[in-house]
Design a protein around this motif. Sequence first.
Motif, PDB file in Angstrom:
ATOM      1  N   ASP A 106      33.727  -7.547 -16.130  1.00 30.61           N
ATOM      2  CA  ASP A 106      34.137  -8.594 -17.069  1.00 30.61           C
ATOM      3  C   ASP A 106      35.559  -9.053 -16.808  1.00 30.61           C
ATOM      4  N   LYS A 135      36.319 -11.349 -14.275  1.00 32.52           N
ATOM      5  CA  LYS A 135      36.215 -12.640 -13.573  1.00 32.52           C
ATOM      6  C   LYS A 135      36.102 -12.512 -12.052  1.00 32.52           C
ATOM      7  N   THR A 176      33.936 -12.197  -8.782  1.00 29.36           N
ATOM      8  CA  THR A 176      32.585 -12.403  -8.257  1.00 29.36           C
ATOM      9  C   THR A 176      32.612 -12.250  -6.749  1.00 29.36           C
ATOM     10  N   THR A 200      25.042 -16.113 -11.332  1.00 28.13           N
ATOM     11  CA  THR A 200      25.683 -15.681 -12.582  1.00 28.13           C
ATOM     12  C   THR A 200      24.693 -15.724 -13.736  1.00 28.13           C
ATOM     13  N   THR A 240      21.976 -12.941 -13.323  1.00 24.62           N
ATOM     14  CA  THR A 240      22.503 -11.610 -13.642  1.00 24.62           C
ATOM     15  C   THR A 240      22.599 -11.418 -15.146  1.00 24.62           C
ATOM     16  N   GLN A 241      23.137 -12.431 -15.842  1.00 20.00           N
ATOM     17  CA  GLN A 241      23.293 -12.305 -17.287  1.00 20.00           C
ATOM     18  C   GLN A 241      21.953 -12.354 -18.018  1.00 20.00           C
ATOM     19  N   ILE A 249      28.994  -9.326  -9.784  1.00 21.90           N
ATOM     20  CA  ILE A 249      28.968 -10.541 -10.601  1.00 21.90           C
ATOM     21  C   ILE A 249      29.730 -10.296 -11.894  1.00 21.90           C
ATOM     22  N   SER A 250      30.580 -11.272 -12.261  1.00 20.17           N
ATOM     23  CA  SER A 250      31.332 -11.182 -13.516  1.00 20.17           C
ATOM     24  C   SER A 250      30.549 -11.844 -14.641  1.00 20.17           C
ATOM     25  N   ILE A 251      30.760 -11.349 -15.866  1.00 18.68           N
ATOM     26  CA  ILE A 251      30.122 -11.921 -17.045  1.00 18.68           C
ATOM     27  C   ILE A 251      31.035 -12.993 -17.631  1.00 18.68           C
ATOM     28  N   VAL A 272      28.996 -20.965 -18.764  1.00 19.65           N
ATOM     29  CA  VAL A 272      29.017 -21.511 -17.413  1.00 19.65           C
ATOM     30  C   VAL A 272      28.798 -23.008 -17.540  1.00 19.65           C
ATOM     31  N   MET A 318      33.172 -20.089 -16.501  1.00 20.72           N
ATOM     32  CA  MET A 318      33.075 -20.480 -15.089  1.00 20.72           C
ATOM     33  C   MET A 318      32.739 -21.962 -15.064  1.00 20.72           C
TER      34      MET A 318
END
Length: 793
Positions: free
Chosen positions: A298, A300, A302, A352, A355-356, A369-371, A375, A411
């Motif tokens: 978390d 940022k 990626t 992204t 993944t989420q 991958i960042s949450i 987006v 993002m």
Amino acid sequence: MNERTLKILEFDKIVRQISGRTASDLGMELAESLLPEKSFTRIQAALNETSDGVSFIVRKGSPPLSGIHDIRGSLKRAEMGSVLSPSELLRISDVLMASRNLKRYSSSDNLIIDGGNIVSELIGCLEPNKKLEEKIRLSIISEDEIADAASSTLASIRKQIKDAQNSIKDKLNDILKSSKYQKFMQEAIVTIRGDRYVIPVKNEHRNEIPGLVHDSSSSGATLFIEPMAVVEANNNIRQLKIKEQVEIERILYELTAEVSEILPGLQSDITILARLDFIFAKAKFSVDYNCVCPKLNDNKRTVIKKGRHPLLDKRNVVPIDFWIGDGFDTLVVTGPNTGGKTVTLKTVGLFTLMTQAGLHVPANEGTEISIFENVFADIGDEQSIEQSLSTFSSHMKNIVNILKNADNKSMVLFDELGAGTDPTEGAALAMSILECLHQMGAVTVATTHYSELKIYAVSTKGVENACCEFDVETLKPTYKLLIGIPGKSNAFAISKRLGLTEDIIERAKEFLTQEDIKFEDMLLSIEKNRSESEKEREKAQIYRIEIEKMKGEIEEQNRRINAQKDKILREAKEEARRILLEAKQEATDVLTEMRKMEADREAAQREREAEELKARLKSKLNRIEDSLAESLMPKQGYVKPPKNLKPGDSILIVNLNQKGTVVNPPNAEGEVLVQAGIMKINVHITNLKLVDEQKIETHKSGMGKIGVSKSKSVSMEVDLRGLNLDEAVEVVDKYLDDASIAGLHEVTIIHGKGTGVLRNGIHQFLRLNHHVGNFRLGKYGEGETGVTIVELK
């Protein structure tokens, strides 16, 4: 999550890929409601369950998911006290079977997984009930038929019905065989009308046989009369059938009551099965696309290793390496059109979102991958100089909305930022927008053609350049993303390769400022050095792999040499022992063979004599066989001969697959006179099989009405070609009677096209026939106007 972004990045297509891999409507419901999450804990749990599903599939193969039905409505009805139908009970049995199969699928795996396994835990919570599952299967044959084994009472009632039917047929056969009544009969056969056993009587003799008229042929020549002697017996059968239906309803009620006792378990099972179906659908997607479970963070950051867009052809897609959030959080991507910039943006954004949503991504290990809370994407498909002001306005409206809602947990993806307006103003706007997002802390990736943005990225901390590689020699993009290197304009090089003269290109260069020339030269130098470094790195990598391979081969060779010493000595000793044993065995074999040869000489003499006797016997048998004539019907039986065969019994001629009726009982030689259609033939008793009349007629009403087996001896079509109209009407009349008794719903009458006289006459007859519900001419592929399709009531 922003709906426009979900649509632009084509997340809905990924959802359809997942739902298409589910095995039930319940699993599909969960798949179609799939959306990206924002909670780190929930995302990690969703990824873990997908990984657990992949682990099961890789170790054990695809799970047994057949039999998962949506039985929530049936469970609700059972809870309210309603009696479930056979089809509902069968679906409940399927669900119990699915639970049991998944239990067996999981229990055969003895692998212990640290930290638990979500799929194993869910399967462990299933509550199968093999006893009830098998009881339902034993009691219900199909959605329309209850088995005799469902209860002893039902079996007894059906036996009484069968005995009563046989008794009636015996009485009616006595009438048919009576010399007093034979002349009044249209045919010496017992038939059924409205669940009542009747005999066909000529219309002119209707008063000669006292009884109840139940039906008549369409021509009126035949009346189907129930003699008074069997009225009471038929009434008894009707009462027994009512008892049969009452017993069937009692059985269904009892089964429903047993279902009600395990309602909480069934409700839990159906919820768990839906969840497992959804999890395994995600896992199948992961296996099909060779995906990995990305590492979550978390902060940022990626990192994508060899990422492949899942909606592109797997055979042609070029993997990309991408990273952001570590040293820079704004990336400016430049390069020629069709070079892969837009695909890069969509890949980063879609990874992204996937993944989420708890999905694995098609990339290599090491992907991280960042949450993000949101987006945002502004990606358009128009990429030409013909873009209008309205297009620019549309993009700008979207950008304004993004700037209002973006923050340091967002993002943002821009495609051709600032395009569609004056290049100078567009570049200035693009730099201002990027600076605004950079200052608020959002992670931003933007593609552009503006050189000003390349300079902005070089001169601004936290902003980095990237480009999509282009091969000037082949004039084709390589689709590789190069981070840290600004894209060079290849207009002059491409133009030269395409044949533009040198003087025009040199004159064009004079219009460039010195700063432009120096900047482009710097890019060319960077690109050249990078390309050379990349080639040297690849060579070094190849050399390192070859050296390691040679080292391994030498070590393996030394190991084999050391192991060979003991092996050679051991093999030599074993070879000597083997030679000795073989010599001893050969000596024993020689002695045995000598004894055998002596015995064989005596046996050979006896065998020659036996062969001569066999030859003489065979010759006699052949002469006897040649003198025998084959009978019309084979004497060798196909089935066990039926016992107590009586006139009027319905039988199946096995070798002809034709239904018929016994006219005379077997004679001393086992020959039985049988009525088959319009023919009477002698058939050996071993070629006959009794047909159960009880299962010919079906009477259905309400939920408990259960169909029985239908006669299969009547053809689905009748051919009238070559007959005149009167003959054809008589044949069709008899055929429709037989088809109705057999329970056929649709038959075909072949009358040919011809002049249409036969067709019109048959149609006029069909309009008056009580068996006919509807009829029509054949369609293309059915025979068209040469046939008539008849729907029976």
